[in-house]
Design a protein around this motif. Sequence first.
Motif, PDB file in Angstrom:
ATOM      1  N   ALA A 136      80.541  -9.018  28.984  1.00 31.85           N
ATOM      2  CA  ALA A 136      81.526  -8.073  28.448  1.00 31.85           C
ATOM      3  C   ALA A 136      82.088  -7.272  29.610  1.00 31.85           C
ATOM      4  CB  ALA A 136      80.880  -7.146  27.422  1.00 31.85           C
ATOM      5  N   ALA A 137      83.340  -6.882  29.490  1.00 33.78           N
ATOM      6  CA  ALA A 137      84.002  -6.104  30.539  1.00 33.78           C
ATOM      7  C   ALA A 137      84.286  -4.703  30.017  1.00 33.78           C
ATOM      8  CB  ALA A 137      85.292  -6.773  30.973  1.00 33.78           C
ATOM      9  N   HIS A 138      84.024  -3.716  30.852  1.00 31.83           N
ATOM     10  CA  HIS A 138      84.288  -2.324  30.482  1.00 31.83           C
ATOM     11  C   HIS A 138      84.822  -1.601  31.711  1.00 31.83           C
ATOM     12  CE1 HIS A 138      84.031   1.542  28.579  1.00 31.83           C
ATOM     13  NE2 HIS A 138      83.131   1.982  29.464  1.00 31.83           N
ATOM     14  N   ARG A 139      86.096  -1.165  31.615  1.00 30.72           N
ATOM     15  CA  ARG A 139      86.746  -0.434  32.706  1.00 30.72           C
ATOM     16  C   ARG A 139      86.672  -1.219  34.017  1.00 30.72           C
ATOM     17  NH1 ARG A 139      84.690   5.804  31.608  1.00 30.72           N
ATOM     18  NH2 ARG A 139      85.678   6.023  29.541  1.00 30.72           N
ATOM     19  N   ALA A 145      77.328  -2.333  25.679  1.00 28.48           N
ATOM     20  CA  ALA A 145      78.716  -2.202  26.134  1.00 28.48           C
ATOM     21  C   ALA A 145      79.612  -1.880  24.943  1.00 28.48           C
ATOM     22  CB  ALA A 145      79.168  -3.496  26.793  1.00 28.48           C
ATOM     23  N   PRO A 146      80.666  -1.105  25.157  1.00 27.09           N
ATOM     24  CA  PRO A 146      81.568  -0.741  24.047  1.00 27.09           C
ATOM     25  C   PRO A 146      82.159  -1.982  23.369  1.00 27.09           C
ATOM     26  CG  PRO A 146      82.012   0.582  25.992  1.00 27.09           C
ATOM     27  CD  PRO A 146      81.053  -0.482  26.427  1.00 27.09           C
ATOM     28  N   ALA A 188      82.038  -5.844  34.969  1.00 29.12           N
ATOM     29  CA  ALA A 188      81.448  -6.909  34.161  1.00 29.12           C
ATOM     30  C   ALA A 188      80.038  -6.507  33.752  1.00 29.12           C
ATOM     31  CB  ALA A 188      81.423  -8.218  34.947  1.00 29.12           C
ATOM     32  N   LEU A 189      79.767  -6.526  32.451  1.00 25.80           N
ATOM     33  CA  LEU A 189      78.453  -6.170  31.916  1.00 25.80           C
ATOM     34  C   LEU A 189      77.883  -7.355  31.154  1.00 25.80           C
ATOM     35  CD1 LEU A 189      79.350  -2.654  30.449  1.00 25.80           C
ATOM     36  CD2 LEU A 189      78.307  -3.140  32.674  1.00 25.80           C
ATOM     37  N   SER A 190      76.575  -7.529  31.258  1.00 20.87           N
ATOM     38  CA  SER A 190      75.917  -8.604  30.512  1.00 20.87           C
ATOM     39  C   SER A 190      74.973  -7.979  29.493  1.00 20.87           C
ATOM     40  CB  SER A 190      75.138  -9.525  31.451  1.00 20.87           C
ATOM     41  OG  SER A 190      74.122  -8.820  32.128  1.00 20.87           O
TER      42      SER A 190
END
Length: 832
Positions: free
Chosen positions: A64-67, A97-98, A70-72
Amino acid sequence: MKRGHLRVLLGAAPGVGKTFTMLEEGRRLRDEGKDVVVAVVETHGRAATAALLAGLEVIPRIEAAHRGVALSEMDLNAVLARRPDIALVDELAHTNAPHGANAKRFEDVQVLLDAGINVISTINIQHIASLNDVVQKITGVPQRETVPDSVLRAAETIEVVDLAPQALRDRLAGGQVYPAERVDAALSNYFRIGNLTALRELALLWLADEVDNALKSYRAEHGIRNTWEARERVVVTLTGGPEGETLLRRGARIAARSSGGELFAVHVTSQDGLRSGRPGELAAQRLLVEQLGGSYHQVVSDDIPRGLVDFARGINATQLVIGVSRRSRLSAALTGPGIGATVVRESGDIDVHTVNHAAAGGRFALPRIGGALTARRRLLGLALAVTGGPLLSWLLVTFRNVDSLTSDVLAYQLLVVVVALLGGIWPALFAAILSGLTLDYLFVKPYYTITVAEPLHLFSRLLYVVNAVLVSVVVDQAARRSRLAKRAAAESELLATIAGSVFRGQDALQALVVRTREAFHLRGVALKAGDSTLYCDGEIDNSAAIAAVSIGDRAQLQLFGTDLAASERRLLGVIATQIDVALEHSDLTRSAQDAKPLAEADRLRTALLAAVGHDLRRPLASATAAVTGLRWDDIHLTATDRDELLSTAEESLASLADLVTNLLDVSRLQAGSLAVNLVPTAIDDVVMPALDELKVGPGDVELDLPSQLPPVLADHGLLLRVIVNLLSNAIRFSPPDGRILISASEFAGRVELRIADQGPGVPPERRDDIFVPFQRLGDTDNTTGLGLGLALSKGFVEGMGGTIEADVTPGGGLTMIVSLPTVDASAQEVAS
């Protein structure tokens, strides 16, 4: 569908091994044939943890991407589709993540549980919502990610993964928790021994409370009323009387003897509210309960013993503390067993402590010798004669006949003997005369007249009185001997108490004064030295003292109340002698305490002379030799030779000036006259001049000074000398290829400056000694100064309101930590 089970591994801090334990358990369950998957795990770069993933099925994460970052995250849908028996979900408090299905990972876990999947997860104590503020006060670090307590309480199993604080610090220092660049700051901030100990206790207590709640539920569900002594629970009974404080303090001591002991205070009132004690006393005692860490409870019951025992059983109490009855012995004899006896009888397997107190009935006192029988006994004997005679006469007249005279005489004789046994000679004589006249009046013909027809009848009346007198004399002597025996026992007890109290210090003197007042039935007792009162008890009126006993040439014991008998004055003389011995013992103890600073000063003086003898001689000899060489006319000196001699003289005189300066500073510290000028000071404004003074280049040290570090409140000159001293020690003891790290960080309103070397370090048992003057820890050649540097540094830092301590450097060496308050923290402290 059957809901899955949640198993939570609880840790006191990061690094205790929660994830490691979870993966080990996953491998064990897999080997038992269970279907286990790793839904999400955070190894944090720890090789040992990552190695445990081998052989376990790992569900790929979803990206997931936030701002722009890259977040997993855990792929919840993939885990649901896989439907394993057991899912390993690390970090229960993690925030997702949002734009995900759930905001929190514990919400994802609830979805897995609803789907019938068993979950093993991990959490640290700081993430429990109810403890979040407590942890912040301990560590100074706020936690934004929390899990509601209800989520954890719903778990089928909660286990604490425990690790001793020092073992965790060793693991951290070995690089097994954080990368090397974070180790030093972590050891000095969050991972302090005190912080870890408090967090560990918090985790264990939280789990103990959860276990206790589960135990209560189990007992209630199964109707179990017997006490299970899982932990000490002490119940103190309060009546609203003055004895409450004594009972509460005794109960608190009993509860403190066992780890995790709990204190409860209970007051029983009636349903109509008429039996409620003294409101003022109860309010004060309730406040004391809270100060002692206990809880106050009020129970409504018309049966006090039953109410107390039911309350104790309801909380699974193990100990009950009650006070000795305030009733007198006569009152207890007339009204039967009191509340205490009933509580003891009905308490069953609950231990009952009956505690004596100042308001208890029948307090210790020396019996008065006076008459053999007390006035109360004589009055009781007379009352028995007055009431028993008419009652006996009425009974005998009812059954009177011609053959009953003998039994009537024996009945009256028995009455006289009983009166004699109870009241002594005078009530017995009264009973004998009254019964003789009654016999003649009611039972000897002619009835209702008093006549003595025969001399033999008169002789029988006389024998009647003689019998009463003889019995009374025996009773009187027995009573006298009994009272003498009691008084002798009481005197022995008093003298034994006094003799034992002589060696207990000043507190024993107050106990002796109180004991003296109680023993002699006095209104007050005062121990005075000149115009000052050392100790007193009771009501003191300087103009109404009945006696004054000199206690050697030190003090005077003044007595207030009724005058003393000769035997009591003899005993008072013995007490005075013992008080004199106690005062002498107190004076000797005080003299010994006063001598300690003198002995310490003498030790320092001896060490000073021993060290100064060499350290002054060395620079003086060098300077003298250099100057003498310059003055010799018969020796030709080159320009280089002259420069070398001048340099030697300059260095020797500078060393001598530093030595004298240090000695003067030590004198000022010991005299408490050190001048400190506290101003806002930036750490880097002091570190850089210190490096310049020691001619230390960038290649010799490693600096880690954050640019956003707040200023501290310090004396610039004193702090500079501290840093120079610590740096010079680090340079001296570091190996040639070693590097010195100077770092700083802010923590809980303070800035910590750390100077770490990679030298031999200092053994833990000697770290306090390095701050003692004239300690050089192994130096025997007297070439390294007087050993004043760290002692002066400690004095300077403490004079600025800071602290200095030694700790181990990760990988070996010594780290000196200087902690000073920030400007903002100091301002807030002053304002509060």
